[in-house]
Design a protein around this motif. Structure first.
Motif, PDB file in Angstrom:
ATOM      1  N   GLU A 190       0.836  -1.212   0.000  1.00 51.44           N
ATOM      2  CA  GLU A 190       0.000   0.000   0.000  1.00 51.44           C
ATOM      3  C   GLU A 190       0.870   1.262   0.000  1.00 51.44           C
ATOM      4  O   GLU A 190       0.555   2.244  -0.662  1.00 51.44           O
ATOM      5  N   LEU A 191       1.963   1.188   0.758  1.00 52.13           N
ATOM      6  CA  LEU A 191       2.888   2.329   0.812  1.00 52.13           C
ATOM      7  C   LEU A 191       3.497   2.587  -0.568  1.00 52.13           C
ATOM      8  O   LEU A 191       3.650   3.738  -0.997  1.00 52.13           O
ATOM      9  N   LYS A 192       3.810   1.506  -1.259  1.00 48.91           N
ATOM     10  CA  LYS A 192       4.374   1.635  -2.611  1.00 48.91           C
ATOM     11  C   LYS A 192       3.338   2.254  -3.544  1.00 48.91           C
ATOM     12  O   LYS A 192       3.669   3.098  -4.379  1.00 48.91           O
ATOM     13  N   ARG A 193       2.079   1.829  -3.409  1.00 46.80           N
ATOM     14  CA  ARG A 193       1.010   2.386  -4.251  1.00 46.80           C
ATOM     15  C   ARG A 193       0.863   3.886  -4.007  1.00 46.80           C
ATOM     16  O   ARG A 193       0.692   4.662  -4.950  1.00 46.80           O
ATOM     17  N   LEU A 194       0.946   4.284  -2.745  1.00 50.66           N
ATOM     18  CA  LEU A 194       0.834   5.705  -2.396  1.00 50.66           C
ATOM     19  C   LEU A 194       1.971   6.497  -3.042  1.00 50.66           C
ATOM     20  O   LEU A 194       1.747   7.538  -3.677  1.00 50.66           O
ATOM     21  N   HIS A 195       3.164   5.977  -2.892  1.00 48.45           N
ATOM     22  CA  HIS A 195       4.341   6.652  -3.448  1.00 48.45           C
ATOM     23  C   HIS A 195       4.241   6.780  -4.972  1.00 48.45           C
ATOM     24  O   HIS A 195       4.478   7.846  -5.541  1.00 48.45           O
ATOM     25  N   LEU A 196       3.849   5.675  -5.634  1.00 45.15           N
ATOM     26  CA  LEU A 196       3.755   5.705  -7.100  1.00 45.15           C
ATOM     27  C   LEU A 196       2.640   6.643  -7.562  1.00 45.15           C
ATOM     28  O   LEU A 196       2.758   7.304  -8.596  1.00 45.15           O
ATOM     29  N   ALA A 197       1.548   6.703  -6.791  1.00 39.53           N
ATOM     30  CA  ALA A 197       0.458   7.615  -7.154  1.00 39.53           C
ATOM     31  C   ALA A 197       0.949   9.063  -7.124  1.00 39.53           C
ATOM     32  O   ALA A 197       0.562   9.875  -7.973  1.00 39.53           O
ATOM     33  N   CYS A 198       1.793   9.402  -6.154  1.00 43.46           N
ATOM     34  CA  CYS A 198       2.389  10.743  -6.101  1.00 43.46           C
ATOM     35  C   CYS A 198       3.258  10.971  -7.344  1.00 43.46           C
ATOM     36  O   CYS A 198       3.187  12.023  -7.985  1.00 43.46           O
ATOM     37  N   ILE A 199       4.085   9.980  -7.658  1.00 41.78           N
ATOM     38  CA  ILE A 199       4.984  10.094  -8.814  1.00 41.78           C
ATOM     39  C   ILE A 199       4.190  10.302 -10.109  1.00 41.78           C
ATOM     40  O   ILE A 199       4.505  11.174 -10.919  1.00 41.78           O
ATOM     41  N   PHE A 200       3.133   9.492 -10.299  1.00 42.33           N
ATOM     42  CA  PHE A 200       2.401   9.527 -11.568  1.00 42.33           C
ATOM     43  C   PHE A 200       1.430  10.714 -11.656  1.00 42.33           C
ATOM     44  O   PHE A 200       0.781  10.896 -12.682  1.00 42.33           O
ATOM     45  N   SER A 201       1.334  11.486 -10.579  1.00 42.53           N
ATOM     46  CA  SER A 201       0.448  12.650 -10.606  1.00 42.53           C
ATOM     47  C   SER A 201       1.147  13.893 -11.132  1.00 42.53           C
ATOM     48  O   SER A 201       0.537  14.957 -11.201  1.00 42.53           O
ATOM     49  N   ARG A 202       2.427  13.759 -11.425  1.00 46.96           N
ATOM     50  CA  ARG A 202       3.161  14.915 -11.948  1.00 46.96           C
ATOM     51  C   ARG A 202       3.995  14.486 -13.154  1.00 46.96           C
ATOM     52  O   ARG A 202       4.517  13.364 -13.178  1.00 46.96           O
ATOM     53  N   PRO A 203       4.131  15.368 -14.143  1.00 44.10           N
ATOM     54  CA  PRO A 203       4.970  15.003 -15.298  1.00 44.10           C
ATOM     55  C   PRO A 203       6.447  15.300 -15.022  1.00 44.10           C
ATOM     56  O   PRO A 203       6.770  16.243 -14.298  1.00 44.10           O
ATOM     57  N   PHE A 204       7.311  14.500 -15.589  1.00 41.74           N
ATOM     58  CA  PHE A 204       8.756  14.735 -15.456  1.00 41.74           C
ATOM     59  C   PHE A 204       9.417  14.510 -16.815  1.00 41.74           C
ATOM     60  O   PHE A 204       8.995  13.632 -17.564  1.00 41.74           O
ATOM     61  N   ASP A 205      10.447  15.288 -17.117  1.00 42.60           N
ATOM     62  CA  ASP A 205      11.194  15.052 -18.364  1.00 42.60           C
ATOM     63  C   ASP A 205      11.936  13.723 -18.285  1.00 42.60           C
ATOM     64  O   ASP A 205      11.981  12.968 -19.253  1.00 42.60           O
ATOM     65  N   LEU A 206      12.530  13.485 -17.120  1.00 48.52           N
ATOM     66  CA  LEU A 206      13.275  12.235 -16.921  1.00 48.52           C
ATOM     67  C   LEU A 206      12.730  11.555 -15.658  1.00 48.52           C
ATOM     68  O   LEU A 206      12.862  12.100 -14.561  1.00 48.52           O
ATOM     69  N   LEU A 207      12.108  10.416 -15.836  1.00 51.50           N
ATOM     70  CA  LEU A 207      11.554   9.670 -14.707  1.00 51.50           C
ATOM     71  C   LEU A 207      12.325   8.360 -14.574  1.00 51.50           C
ATOM     72  O   LEU A 207      12.373   7.569 -15.509  1.00 51.50           O
ATOM     73  N   ILE A 208      12.920   8.182 -13.395  1.00 52.64           N
ATOM     74  CA  ILE A 208      13.722   6.974 -13.144  1.00 52.64           C
ATOM     75  C   ILE A 208      13.016   6.166 -12.068  1.00 52.64           C
ATOM     76  O   ILE A 208      12.784   6.657 -10.955  1.00 52.64           O
ATOM     77  N   LEU A 209      12.674   4.944 -12.403  1.00 54.27           N
ATOM     78  CA  LEU A 209      11.917   4.095 -11.481  1.00 54.27           C
ATOM     79  C   LEU A 209      12.793   2.908 -11.080  1.00 54.27           C
ATOM     80  O   LEU A 209      13.113   2.049 -11.916  1.00 54.27           O
ATOM     81  N   ASP A 210      13.199   2.885  -9.802  1.00 55.36           N
ATOM     82  CA  ASP A 210      14.049   1.795  -9.309  1.00 55.36           C
ATOM     83  C   ASP A 210      13.151   0.744  -8.659  1.00 55.36           C
ATOM     84  O   ASP A 210      12.593   0.977  -7.590  1.00 55.36           O
ATOM     85  N   GLU A 211      13.021  -0.388  -9.287  1.00 58.42           N
ATOM     86  CA  GLU A 211      12.164  -1.500  -8.834  1.00 58.42           C
ATOM     87  C   GLU A 211      10.746  -1.016  -8.494  1.00 58.42           C
ATOM     88  O   GLU A 211      10.279  -1.183  -7.355  1.00 58.42           O
ATOM     89  N   PRO A 212      10.033  -0.453  -9.458  1.00 57.88           N
ATOM     90  CA  PRO A 212       8.700   0.079  -9.140  1.00 57.88           C
ATOM     91  C   PRO A 212       7.667  -0.997  -8.802  1.00 57.88           C
ATOM     92  O   PRO A 212       6.623  -0.675  -8.243  1.00 57.88           O
ATOM     93  N   PHE A 213       7.961  -2.253  -9.142  1.00 57.72           N
ATOM     94  CA  PHE A 213       6.951  -3.300  -8.937  1.00 57.72           C
ATOM     95  C   PHE A 213       7.131  -4.075  -7.632  1.00 57.72           C
ATOM     96  O   PHE A 213       6.259  -4.854  -7.263  1.00 57.72           O
TER      97      PHE A 213
END
Lengths: 232, 225
Positions: free
Chosen positions: A115-138
């Protein structure tokens, strides 16, 4: 817009990672074994780490975001609401996106790790970034969370997205494939052509290839479509 | 046999559950209480109501190895070999014997290159492998693993499974989101937000989950579904 590793090298104790390559707009998947240097490369790509040798060149990149492997390392708020607000986001839509509506006053550490990971990813995906680096997002996500995350990544239409992962069950559609092999970052090429040369490919993909079936990409829909073809 | 009856802890309620010896996978959505169940069985938390007994004894009375889902929460000591040796040192086993046993288990796992490394500087996956060796070095009767495989690649999972198989633990209870891995266990427990939903062999449990993403990917290829 591009990110380039120009003959970079990092050496720590018995650990060595080196490589060159250009990350252009699109979705890049970088796979590698435990301890192969995925997080090290992610930190360097984000500008939070420096190689011992070589140069990292960024062109046309304004905003950069690194999603760290462990969601607990991102936390600054003592409630879900304050955590989301720390990203300068409106809590309600983010809570809804994370499937956590009504829990804004809860302590983030009362959540399960997924659930904590889902919260964090929801924050990430709510904003656009030129360069998005996802370290083990799953990692820590259940299959539904992995599929949702894969869909969210797959729907990113602009900028450079680099996924560092060893996930082997639920992945997004990606444009380019990279692999860390014996201390070297290797560019395998565009997907689907690059899938054939993937050394440590996911077990499901390896099984499909063994049966002479080649999926168009890595998403669950692509794998299921290919799985059906094994019985044609 | 692990017997659970009339268990209540926060949102988790299990009226009756029997877990036989062997390798048990605990699966289900995030937030369904998997970690809570594992911590209750390990004796790390006490149920608000109900009872858990393991071969007729209370939890905590039996040697238990536990790997936490947060890799940093497993690590206590500065160097890897001190971390792995710690359970033996706490038991007062001689230094010579401790070093021999730690060296043997590190070599068997092919992790000699990590032995002198600083624990905090390891990658998440490496920390997990160290935590696994630390949990099994004292040959516990019960080994409880909380989604440790989510930090590992396929080959490391395979190595870990070999280590687990050779521990001789009577009960291995493993929470996982890797359904292909769960499909290889002796039994599977499926929890949802509504509590314990399914128990049985992998065939029995997954046959009820065929319409969901919890069905193992390799089985879909086998079945052509």
């Amino acid at each position: 817009m591009e990110l380039e590793f120009m003959d970079i090298q990092v050496e720590r104790d018995c650990f060595l990672i080196q490589g060159s390559g250009i990350f252009t707009p699109g979705i890049h998947l970088v796979s590698g074994r435990v301890g192969s240097g995925k997080t090290t490369l992610a930190m360097i790509a984000a500008g939070l780490g420096m190689p011992d040798r070589g140069v990292v060149r960024r062109q046309g990149i304004g905003s950069v975001m690194l999603s760290m492997q462990f969601p607990e390392q991102h936390l600054t708020g003592s409630t879900l609401e304050s955590e989301i607000a720390s990203w300068r986001l409106d809590p309600d839509p983010v809570l809804a996106l994370a499937g956590l509506s009504g829990r804004g006053k809860d302590d983030p550490f009362s959540l399960s790790r997924g659930e904590l990971k889902r919260l964090h990813l929801a924050c990430i995906f709510s904003r656009p970034f030129d360069l998005l680096i996802l370290d083990e997002p799953f990692s820590a996500l259940d299959c539904r969370g992995k599929m949702t995350t894969a869909d969210q990544i797959g729907s990113i239409r602009a900028g450079i997205t680099i996924i560092f992962t060893h996930e082997n069950q639920h992945l997004p559609r990606v444009d380019y494939l990279w692999e860390i092999r014996e201390g070297a970052l290797v560019f395998l090429g565009s997907v689907p052509e690059a899938l054939v040369g993937w050394k440590n490919k996911p077990a499901v993909l390896a099984e499909l290839h063994k049966r002479g079936v080649y999926p168009k990409n890595l998403s669950t829909a692509d794998i299921l479509e290919a799985a059906c073809r094994t019985h044609d | 046999m692990i017997d659970i009856s009339n268990l209540i802890f926060r949102d988790l309620a299990i009226q009756k559950l029997r877990i036989p010896p062997g390798h048990t996978a605990v699966i289900g959505p995030n937030g369904s209480g998997k970690t809570t169940l594992l911590r209750l069985i390990a004796g790390l938390i006490t149920p608000s109501a109900g009872a858990i007994s393991i071969d007729g004894r209370h939890t905590g009375e039996i040697e238990t190895g536990f790997v936490n889902e947060f890799p940093d929460r497993n690590i206590l000591f500065y160097r890897v070999e001190d971390e792995i040796s710690a359970p033996l040192r706490f038991r007062g086993i001689s230094c010579r014997k401790t070093l021999e046993m730690a060296d043997a288990i590190i070599r068997e796992a092919d992790l000699s290159y990590l032995a002198t490394r600083i624990s905090k500087q390891l990658s998440g996956g490496e920390k997990t492998l160290v935590a696994l060796l630390t949990a099994v070095i004292s040959s516990p009767r019960i080994l409880i693993l909380d989604e440790f495989d989510s930090h590992l690649d396929q080959e490391s999972i395979s190595i870990s499974m070999d280590i687990i198989e050779h521990t001789g633990a009577e009960y291995v209870i493993q929470c996982t989101q890797n359904m292909d891995l769960a499909a290889c266990c002796d039994q599977v427990l499926y929890l949802s937000e509504k509590g314990l939903q399914l128990t049985g062999t992998p065939e029995e449990v997954f046959s009820r989950l065929i319409q969901t993403c919890f069905y193992p990917g390799l089985w879909r290829i086998r079945d052509g579904t």
